[in-house]
Design an enzyme around this catalytic site. Structure first.
Site, PDB file in Angstrom:
ATOM      1  N   SER A 139       0.847  -1.188   0.000  1.00 47.17           N
ATOM      2  CA  SER A 139       0.000   0.000   0.000  1.00 47.17           C
ATOM      3  C   SER A 139       0.881   1.236   0.000  1.00 47.17           C
ATOM      4  CB  SER A 139      -0.880   0.001   1.258  1.00 47.17           C
ATOM      5  OG  SER A 139      -1.545   1.238   1.437  1.00 47.17           O
ATOM      6  N   TYR A 152      -2.831  -1.389   9.967  1.00 44.37           N
ATOM      7  CA  TYR A 152      -2.762  -1.542   8.511  1.00 44.37           C
ATOM      8  C   TYR A 152      -1.409  -1.087   7.981  1.00 44.37           C
ATOM      9  CZ  TYR A 152      -3.998  -0.975   3.579  1.00 44.37           C
ATOM     10  OH  TYR A 152      -4.033  -1.053   2.203  1.00 44.37           O
TER      11      TYR A 152
END
EC number: 1.1.1.53
Length: 255
Positions: A139, A152
């Site tokens: 990401s 995350y």
């Protein structure tokens, strides 16, 4: 051309979103795909849509036995495993101070430990095939510090590092390992968090918008799976509209 003819690719999180679109593009490039997910109805429907070149298998990425079954199934159905896309994951939106330890562990278990188990399980099959390509979906949050992503972001930084050390260890086995770092992209999962499509919605991103569809990310994934990327390993490819490159002038000036 991203030719995947004769290659078999396992794609986790393949029921919808980026995983499903990567499967569509891989099949269009000639690959056979095994979609793996916990969303069984959606996954089976996506596999049916793709026809004879696709299969679906239930997979909880945190369970080693599930991985062993899926890899064995891919080899039995198609004869080899040549590619792996570690795409399955969950997101979070909490400050470090308020996120529970339980939630942190769950996110890291799925997003990072699942990637580790997947790579570990598929390596022998790829060695038997004479090599392969692993694409790990990290990401933009794995390239910079991003508020509200404690678990995350930590997991995606971990995916980035795991990809690099795997590339170093597996290069002589002709197994390439790279990470893809999507920016904000409109998918069924991100839509639930308020991600909006359209020009001008994200002025701090040089392109001024989110990724309009998973296809904008999937093209990079298929490129890395193909032999046109045969000398690319250990790379981290940001597909984020320039977000991690730096803030725009207007954003810096507060306009």
């Amino acid at each position: 051309m991203n030719d995947l003819s004769g290659k078999t690719v396992i794609i986790t999180g393949g029921a919808r979103g980026l995983g499903a679109e990567a499967a569509r593009q891989a099949v269009a490039a000639g690959a056979r795909v095994v979609l793996a997910d916990v969303l069984d109805e959606e996954g089976a429907a996506t596999a049916r849509e793709l026809g004879d070149a696709a299969r679906y298998q239930h997979l909880d990425v945190t369970i080693e036995e599930d991985w062993q079954r899926v890899v064995a199934y891919a080899r039995e159905e198609f004869g080899s495993v040549d590619g792996l896309v570690n795409n399955a994951g969950i997101s979070t939106g909490m400050f470090l101070e308020t996120e529970s330890v339980e939630r942190f562990r769950k996110v890291v278990d799925i997003n990072l430990t699942g990637v580790f188990i997947g790579m570990k399980t598929v390596i022998p099959a790829m060695k038997d095939a004479g090599g392969g390509s692993i694409v790990n979906i990290s990401s933009a949050a794995g390239l910079m510090g991003l508020a509200l992503t404690s678990s995350y972001g930590a997991s995606k930084w971990g995916v980035r590092g795991l990809s690099k050390l795997a590339a170093v260890e597996l290069g002589t086995d002709r197994i390439r390992v790279n990470s893809v770092h999507p920016g904000m992209t409109y998918t069924p999962m991100t839509a639930e968090t308020g991600i909006r499509q359209g020009e001008g919605n994200y002025p701090n991103t040089p392109m001024g918008r989110v990724g309009n569809e998973p296809g904008e990310i999937a093209g990079a994934v298929v490129k890395l799976l193909s032999d046109t990327s045969s000398y690319v390993t250990g790379a981290e490819l940001a597909v984020d509209g320039g977000w991690t490159t730096g803030p725009t002038v207007k954003y810096v000036m507060g306009q």
